[in-house]
Enzyme design. Sequence first.
Site, PDB file in Angstrom:
ATOM      1  N   SER A  13      41.594  38.217  24.552  1.00 18.94           N
ATOM      2  CA  SER A  13      42.045  39.614  24.538  1.00 18.94           C
ATOM      3  C   SER A  13      42.953  39.791  23.328  1.00 18.94           C
ATOM      4  O   SER A  13      43.473  38.804  22.789  1.00 18.94           O
ATOM      5  CB  SER A  13      42.837  39.917  25.814  1.00 18.94           C
ATOM      6  OG  SER A  13      43.359  41.239  25.790  1.00 18.94           O
TER       7      SER A  13
ATOM      8  N   TYR B 263      49.409  37.680  32.129  1.00 15.91           N
ATOM      9  CA  TYR B 263      48.069  37.867  31.556  1.00 15.91           C
ATOM     10  C   TYR B 263      48.061  37.500  30.067  1.00 15.91           C
ATOM     11  O   TYR B 263      47.184  36.766  29.594  1.00 15.91           O
ATOM     12  CB  TYR B 263      47.641  39.321  31.756  1.00 15.91           C
ATOM     13  CG  TYR B 263      46.316  39.675  31.123  1.00 15.91           C
ATOM     14  CD1 TYR B 263      45.111  39.282  31.709  1.00 15.91           C
ATOM     15  CD2 TYR B 263      46.253  40.394  29.925  1.00 15.91           C
ATOM     16  CE1 TYR B 263      43.902  39.608  31.130  1.00 15.91           C
ATOM     17  CE2 TYR B 263      45.046  40.721  29.343  1.00 15.91           C
ATOM     18  CZ  TYR B 263      43.870  40.330  29.944  1.00 15.91           C
ATOM     19  OH  TYR B 263      42.664  40.647  29.363  1.00 15.91           O
TER      20      TYR B 263
END
Length: 259
Positions: A143, A157
């Site tokens: 990401s 995350y």
Amino acid sequence: MFKSLEGRSVIVTGSSKGIGRGIARRFASAGCRLLVVSRHFGEASAVAAEITAAGGEARACAADVARPEDTEAMAAAALAAYGAIDIVCVNAGIFPAARLEAMTPADFDLVIDTNLKGTFLSVSACLPALKLRGSGRIILTSSITGPITGFPGWSHYGASKAGQLGFMRTAAIELAPYGITVNAVLPGNIATEGLAGMGADYERSMAASIPMRRLGTVADIANAALYFASDEAAYVTGQSLVIDGGQILPESLAALAAT
Ligand code: NAP
């Protein structure tokens, strides 16, 4: 012209929806044989059926990537179905938000176990089969959040997604002698079922912060994964590719407003 990937055996974790489903469908349309993996067999089967109905080849497998016995079974299922594993797309991931003051150790563990330990477990389970091929491909879905940017609520995350890149660099060195490459796609904000869960306001504000003024599509990510899987990318390893419509580029809100 790229050489055909027809007949390659491909595992895509987290492919019952979202980016993983997009990757599975794209590889199937390139003639690959797919193992569609998620924790829920019914949902994975629905995507496998969709691929088959479109003329492709796919089987479904239920596996929780945080459980070593499941990832071993996943690799065994691909071998039983197709006799080999050529490409592993390590895509399964979760992104539940929790600010630091509210984050529990269990919240942290769940995200790390799924996104980071799940990466290790998926790769290590497939490794013996990949080594036999001499040209294996491992493609991680990381990401921009973590490796490059931050967003309140996603410290765990972000750590998991940055951790995937740390894992990738050493794995790429270790596996290079076997002809196996390890690369990562770094999506920006991509329109998926998971992102829809963040709400319409979030999606609108994210689109407004992207120079291309739209969220990405799962096909945008799948095409990049397909490149990393190609024979032509055989000399590319340990690299990451940002696919974000320019989201990480503006140095300030003024830079965006000036467009
Ligand atoms: P999504 O729509 O929520 O789909 C997630 C997929 O992962 C589902 O198929 C889900 O199926 C599966 N999954 C979740 N936990 C799993 C587990 N423990 N074991 C096996 N499968 C599991 O998510 P997405 O937006 O497509 O995101 C996919 C990946 O892209 C993630 O790694 C995410 O971090 C990354 N990413 C997404 C975006 C974005 O904007 N969407 C941006 C950057 C990075 P089951 O629930 O059936 O298991």
